[in-house]
Design a protein around this motif. Structure first.
Motif, PDB file in Angstrom:
ATOM      1  N   GLN A   4       0.841  -1.202   0.000  1.00 60.19           N
ATOM      2  CA  GLN A   4       0.000   0.000   0.000  1.00 60.19           C
ATOM      3  C   GLN A   4       0.875   1.251   0.000  1.00 60.19           C
ATOM      4  O   GLN A   4       1.883   1.319   0.683  1.00 60.19           O
ATOM      5  CB  GLN A   4      -0.893   0.006   1.243  1.00 60.19           C
ATOM      6  CG  GLN A   4      -1.711   1.283   1.369  1.00 60.19           C
ATOM      7  CD  GLN A   4      -2.667   1.247   2.532  1.00 60.19           C
ATOM      8  OE1 GLN A   4      -3.497   0.361   2.628  1.00 60.19           O
ATOM      9  NE2 GLN A   4      -2.544   2.202   3.423  1.00 60.19           N
ATOM     10  N   SER A   6       0.829   5.562   0.336  1.00 59.23           N
ATOM     11  CA  SER A   6       0.063   6.740   0.737  1.00 59.23           C
ATOM     12  C   SER A   6       0.445   7.910  -0.147  1.00 59.23           C
ATOM     13  O   SER A   6       1.626   8.139  -0.409  1.00 59.23           O
ATOM     14  CB  SER A   6       0.360   7.101   2.199  1.00 59.23           C
ATOM     15  OG  SER A   6      -0.124   6.111   3.053  1.00 59.23           O
ATOM     16  N   LYS A   8       0.291  11.733   0.004  1.00 58.09           N
ATOM     17  CA  LYS A   8       0.092  12.777   1.004  1.00 58.09           C
ATOM     18  C   LYS A   8      -0.433  14.052   0.361  1.00 58.09           C
ATOM     19  O   LYS A   8      -0.022  14.421  -0.740  1.00 58.09           O
ATOM     20  CB  LYS A   8       1.410  13.097   1.718  1.00 58.09           C
ATOM     21  CG  LYS A   8       2.072  11.897   2.384  1.00 58.09           C
ATOM     22  CD  LYS A   8       1.310  11.480   3.599  1.00 58.09           C
ATOM     23  CE  LYS A   8       2.069  10.387   4.349  1.00 58.09           C
ATOM     24  NZ  LYS A   8       1.219   9.697   5.291  1.00 58.09           N
ATOM     25  N   TRP A  59      -9.519   6.498   1.905  1.00 62.17           N
ATOM     26  CA  TRP A  59      -9.319   7.807   2.505  1.00 62.17           C
ATOM     27  C   TRP A  59      -8.516   7.626   3.792  1.00 62.17           C
ATOM     28  O   TRP A  59      -8.902   6.849   4.655  1.00 62.17           O
ATOM     29  CB  TRP A  59     -10.681   8.425   2.811  1.00 62.17           C
ATOM     30  CG  TRP A  59     -10.682   9.703   3.560  1.00 62.17           C
ATOM     31  CD1 TRP A  59     -11.104   9.898   4.844  1.00 62.17           C
ATOM     32  CD2 TRP A  59     -10.280  10.998   3.085  1.00 62.17           C
ATOM     33  NE1 TRP A  59     -10.995  11.216   5.179  1.00 62.17           N
ATOM     34  CE2 TRP A  59     -10.492  11.919   4.126  1.00 62.17           C
ATOM     35  CE3 TRP A  59      -9.760  11.458   1.875  1.00 62.17           C
ATOM     36  CZ2 TRP A  59     -10.195  13.272   3.999  1.00 62.17           C
ATOM     37  CZ3 TRP A  59      -9.465  12.806   1.748  1.00 62.17           C
ATOM     38  CH2 TRP A  59      -9.688  13.694   2.800  1.00 62.17           C
ATOM     39  N   VAL A  60      -7.404   8.316   3.911  1.00 67.05           N
ATOM     40  CA  VAL A  60      -6.609   8.264   5.140  1.00 67.05           C
ATOM     41  C   VAL A  60      -6.423   9.666   5.723  1.00 67.05           C
ATOM     42  O   VAL A  60      -5.672   9.850   6.665  1.00 67.05           O
ATOM     43  CB  VAL A  60      -5.238   7.566   4.927  1.00 67.05           C
ATOM     44  CG1 VAL A  60      -5.437   6.090   4.600  1.00 67.05           C
ATOM     45  CG2 VAL A  60      -4.426   8.248   3.840  1.00 67.05           C
ATOM     46  N   ASP A  67      -5.469  17.531   6.455  1.00 64.28           N
ATOM     47  CA  ASP A  67      -4.910  16.363   5.766  1.00 64.28           C
ATOM     48  C   ASP A  67      -5.944  15.810   4.785  1.00 64.28           C
ATOM     49  O   ASP A  67      -7.059  15.478   5.178  1.00 64.28           O
ATOM     50  CB  ASP A  67      -4.537  15.306   6.799  1.00 64.28           C
ATOM     51  CG  ASP A  67      -3.850  14.091   6.206  1.00 64.28           C
ATOM     52  OD1 ASP A  67      -3.704  14.008   4.974  1.00 64.28           O
ATOM     53  OD2 ASP A  67      -3.458  13.206   6.991  1.00 64.28           O
ATOM     54  N   SER A  69      -5.080  13.215   2.494  1.00 60.43           N
ATOM     55  CA  SER A  69      -4.318  12.108   1.911  1.00 60.43           C
ATOM     56  C   SER A  69      -5.204  10.904   1.598  1.00 60.43           C
ATOM     57  O   SER A  69      -6.233  10.686   2.231  1.00 60.43           O
ATOM     58  CB  SER A  69      -3.208  11.672   2.874  1.00 60.43           C
ATOM     59  OG  SER A  69      -2.364  12.762   3.177  1.00 60.43           O
ATOM     60  N   ALA A  71      -4.815   6.536   0.160  1.00 60.99           N
ATOM     61  CA  ALA A  71      -3.913   5.392   0.020  1.00 60.99           C
ATOM     62  C   ALA A  71      -4.384   4.540  -1.156  1.00 60.99           C
ATOM     63  O   ALA A  71      -5.579   4.452  -1.431  1.00 60.99           O
ATOM     64  CB  ALA A  71      -3.896   4.556   1.296  1.00 60.99           C
ATOM     65  N   GLN A  73      -4.125   0.673  -2.676  1.00 57.08           N
ATOM     66  CA  GLN A  73      -3.772  -0.713  -2.399  1.00 57.08           C
ATOM     67  C   GLN A  73      -3.210  -1.369  -3.660  1.00 57.08           C
ATOM     68  O   GLN A  73      -3.622  -1.038  -4.771  1.00 57.08           O
ATOM     69  CB  GLN A  73      -5.006  -1.511  -1.940  1.00 57.08           C
ATOM     70  CG  GLN A  73      -5.380  -1.322  -0.482  1.00 57.08           C
ATOM     71  CD  GLN A  73      -5.995   0.036  -0.203  1.00 57.08           C
ATOM     72  OE1 GLN A  73      -6.804   0.530  -0.971  1.00 57.08           O
ATOM     73  NE2 GLN A  73      -5.590   0.655   0.886  1.00 57.08           N
TER      74      GLN A  73
END
Length: 93
Positions: A4, A6, A8, A59-60, A67, A69, A71, A73
């Motif tokens: 995975q 991310s 940012k 959604w992270v 933020d 950010s 991700a 997969q």
């Protein structure tokens, strides 16, 4: 590849964060071509339901902390390209 990743995105806004804040992530392949929206957020996340990133984006972020950010997969080399994060927090753009 395979793990995975991310992507940012951070932002600052002079306006209070409200439900009208939107986040849009767009993608253009390394080989060029059309930009495509791969993720939208407004109060809740709306990952794309079509295309190569279907079922692979999560959604992270935390808009209260500036933020936005996401991700991805199971990335593959073919996912290489330009990813753009756009945040709008009316009236601040």
């Amino acid at each position: 590849v395979g793990e995975q990743v991310s992507l940012k995105c951070s932002f600052k806004s002079s306006s209070p964060i409200t439900d009208s804040l939107t986040v849009d992530w767009t993608y253009r392949p390394l080989t060029g071509g059309q930009m495509e929206t791969i993720f939208h957020y407004q109060s809740v996340p709306y990952p794309t339901t079509v295309g190569k990133f279907k079922d692979r984006i999560s959604w992270v972020g935390n808009v209260a902390k500036g933020d936005a950010s996401i991700a991805i997969q199971s990335p593959v080399m073919n996912d290489n390209g330009t990813f753009i994060c756009s945040v709008k927090n009316p009236p601040d753009v």
